[in-house]
Structure formats: structure tokens, C-alpha cells
Design a protein around this motif. Structure first.
Motif, PDB file in Angstrom:
ATOM      1  N   GLN A  42       0.832  -1.206   0.000  1.00  0.00           N
ATOM      2  CA  GLN A  42       0.000   0.000   0.000  1.00  0.00           C
ATOM      3  C   GLN A  42       0.865   1.254   0.000  1.00  0.00           C
ATOM      4  O   GLN A  42       0.574   2.215  -0.716  1.00  0.00           O
ATOM      5  N   ALA A  43       1.926   1.258   0.797  1.00  0.00           N
ATOM      6  CA  ALA A  43       2.832   2.411   0.821  1.00  0.00           C
ATOM      7  C   ALA A  43       3.478   2.608  -0.543  1.00  0.00           C
ATOM      8  O   ALA A  43       3.617   3.741  -1.014  1.00  0.00           O
ATOM      9  N   CYS A  44       3.837   1.517  -1.171  1.00  0.00           N
ATOM     10  CA  CYS A  44       4.471   1.585  -2.483  1.00  0.00           C
ATOM     11  C   CYS A  44       3.512   2.174  -3.516  1.00  0.00           C
ATOM     12  O   CYS A  44       3.868   3.091  -4.262  1.00  0.00           O
ATOM     13  N   VAL A  45       2.292   1.679  -3.565  1.00  0.00           N
ATOM     14  CA  VAL A  45       1.306   2.187  -4.516  1.00  0.00           C
ATOM     15  C   VAL A  45       0.964   3.642  -4.196  1.00  0.00           C
ATOM     16  O   VAL A  45       0.916   4.485  -5.097  1.00  0.00           O
ATOM     17  N   LEU A  46       0.756   3.947  -2.939  1.00  0.00           N
ATOM     18  CA  LEU A  46       0.412   5.312  -2.548  1.00  0.00           C
ATOM     19  C   LEU A  46       1.493   6.300  -2.989  1.00  0.00           C
ATOM     20  O   LEU A  46       1.194   7.410  -3.432  1.00  0.00           O
ATOM     21  N   GLY A  47       2.737   5.880  -2.915  1.00  0.00           N
ATOM     22  CA  GLY A  47       3.835   6.741  -3.330  1.00  0.00           C
ATOM     23  C   GLY A  47       3.904   6.964  -4.826  1.00  0.00           C
ATOM     24  O   GLY A  47       4.456   7.960  -5.287  1.00  0.00           O
ATOM     25  N   ARG A  48       3.334   6.064  -5.580  1.00  0.00           N
ATOM     26  CA  ARG A  48       3.417   6.161  -7.038  1.00  0.00           C
ATOM     27  C   ARG A  48       2.201   6.803  -7.691  1.00  0.00           C
ATOM     28  O   ARG A  48       2.138   6.883  -8.907  1.00  0.00           O
ATOM     29  N   VAL A  49       1.249   7.242  -6.897  1.00  0.00           N
ATOM     30  CA  VAL A  49       0.043   7.848  -7.480  1.00  0.00           C
ATOM     31  C   VAL A  49      -0.133   9.305  -7.061  1.00  0.00           C
ATOM     32  O   VAL A  49      -1.245   9.776  -6.880  1.00  0.00           O
ATOM     33  N   GLY A  54      -2.427   4.921 -14.450  1.00  0.00           N
ATOM     34  CA  GLY A  54      -3.263   3.810 -14.846  1.00  0.00           C
ATOM     35  C   GLY A  54      -2.959   2.575 -14.021  1.00  0.00           C
ATOM     36  O   GLY A  54      -1.822   2.353 -13.603  1.00  0.00           O
ATOM     37  N   MET A  55      -3.979   1.768 -13.795  1.00  0.00           N
ATOM     38  CA  MET A  55      -3.785   0.560 -12.993  1.00  0.00           C
ATOM     39  C   MET A  55      -2.859  -0.412 -13.702  1.00  0.00           C
ATOM     40  O   MET A  55      -2.002  -1.028 -13.073  1.00  0.00           O
ATOM     41  N   GLY A  56      -3.011  -0.541 -15.009  1.00  0.00           N
ATOM     42  CA  GLY A  56      -2.123  -1.420 -15.771  1.00  0.00           C
ATOM     43  C   GLY A  56      -0.685  -0.940 -15.735  1.00  0.00           C
ATOM     44  O   GLY A  56       0.254  -1.732 -15.623  1.00  0.00           O
ATOM     45  N   GLU A  57      -0.520   0.366 -15.815  1.00  0.00           N
ATOM     46  CA  GLU A  57       0.814   0.973 -15.747  1.00  0.00           C
ATOM     47  C   GLU A  57       1.466   0.671 -14.395  1.00  0.00           C
ATOM     48  O   GLU A  57       2.648   0.330 -14.323  1.00  0.00           O
ATOM     49  N   LEU A  58       0.693   0.790 -13.319  1.00  0.00           N
ATOM     50  CA  LEU A  58       1.216   0.481 -11.984  1.00  0.00           C
ATOM     51  C   LEU A  58       1.599  -0.992 -11.874  1.00  0.00           C
ATOM     52  O   LEU A  58       2.653  -1.327 -11.333  1.00  0.00           O
TER      53      LEU A  58
END
Length: 141
Positions: A42-49, A54-58
Motif C-alpha cells: 500500500q505504501a508503495c502504490v500510494l507513493g506512485r500515485v 493507470g492501474m495497468g501501468e502500476l
């Protein structure tokens, strides 16, 4: 799952030092995430948005299955840390963006994740510059 500090195959001082640093970095990241009620992912995703992503890009960037990103984003949405928006050019796809609460929490997380700053503070300015150049060279970038 904890990663061992030094795998059995680490045969050089450099390999051992790299594994030790990566292990310390991962443990510090995990602890900072946990301190803010986040999983590591979650921390990783939160940092990248910080900006629309895009979800596919992530999923591609994080080298994981799109369904994993969907689950992580759903948990972050439940806490009002991110929201999904239609892609401006393709209404069939969705983009994720942090909410103001997500911005605040991620800012707090970044402040508490001190390992990179603490480690860098142990080096002179010239050593930091040299290490940065060497890491880029080692990674081929």
C-alpha cells in the motif's frame, strides 16, 4: 516475509554490503509503512500515485498482476487515500490518484522513512555524489 541479510551465495564484501543495505532499507520501509497503518504494498502504490496513474501501468511498473493492484487500490480507497477516475482519453480504463488525505498520509510516511537520509548523512557530499554515480553505473542507467 523477511529476506535474509546475506544469502549463502554472497561471496564478496560488495555483495554482502549490498544485501545488508537492501535488507535494512526493506525493514525500514516496512516499519514506516506499519507505523502509518499501511502494508508495504500500500505504501508503495500510494507513493506512485501522486499524479494520475493507470492501474495497468502500476502493475507493470511494480511487476505484479493487475488483480493485486486492484485489491491494493480498493483497500486504499476504503480509507479515502486514493480514488479512481475514468481515463480522459479512454473511458474503459481507470486511473488512480491520491486524495488530500492520501497526500497527507504519504507525506507523513516519507518523513518517518529516515533510512535513506540517515545513511546519506554518514557520507560527505563528495561520497554521496560518487555513490550516486556508481549506483547508476552499476544499474546501467
Amino acid at each position: 516475509m523477511a529476506v535474509p541479510s546475506v544469502p549463502a551465495s554472497a561471496s564478496t564484501d560488495l555483495e554482502q554490503a549490498l544485501f545488508t543495505f537492501v535488507d535494512a532499507y526493506n525493514q525500514a520501509w516496512d516499519a514506516a509503512a506499519s507505523d502509518h497503518g499501511l502494508s508495504t504494498a500500500q505504501a508503495c502504490v500510494l507513493g506512485r500515485v501522486e499524479h494520475r496513474r493507470g492501474m495497468g501501468e502500476l502493475a507493470e511498473e511494480l511487476r505484479c498482476d493487475a488483480s493485486n493492484i486492484t485489491q491494493i487500490v480498493a483497500r486504499l480507497e476504503t480509507r479515502d487515500l486514493v480514488h479512481r477516475e475514468p481515463h480522459p482519453d479512454d473511458r474503459r480504463s481507470r486511473q488512480i490518484v491520491r486524495t488530500p488525505d492520501g497526500d497527507k498520509l504519504y507525506g507523513d510516511f516519507e518523513e518517518s522513512f529516515e533510512l535513506p537520509r540517515t545513511a546519506a548523512a554518514n557520507l560527505t557530499a563528495a561520497e554521496r555524489e560518487q555513490l550516486t554515480a556508481l549506483l547508476h553505473k552499476a544499474l546501467g542507467s
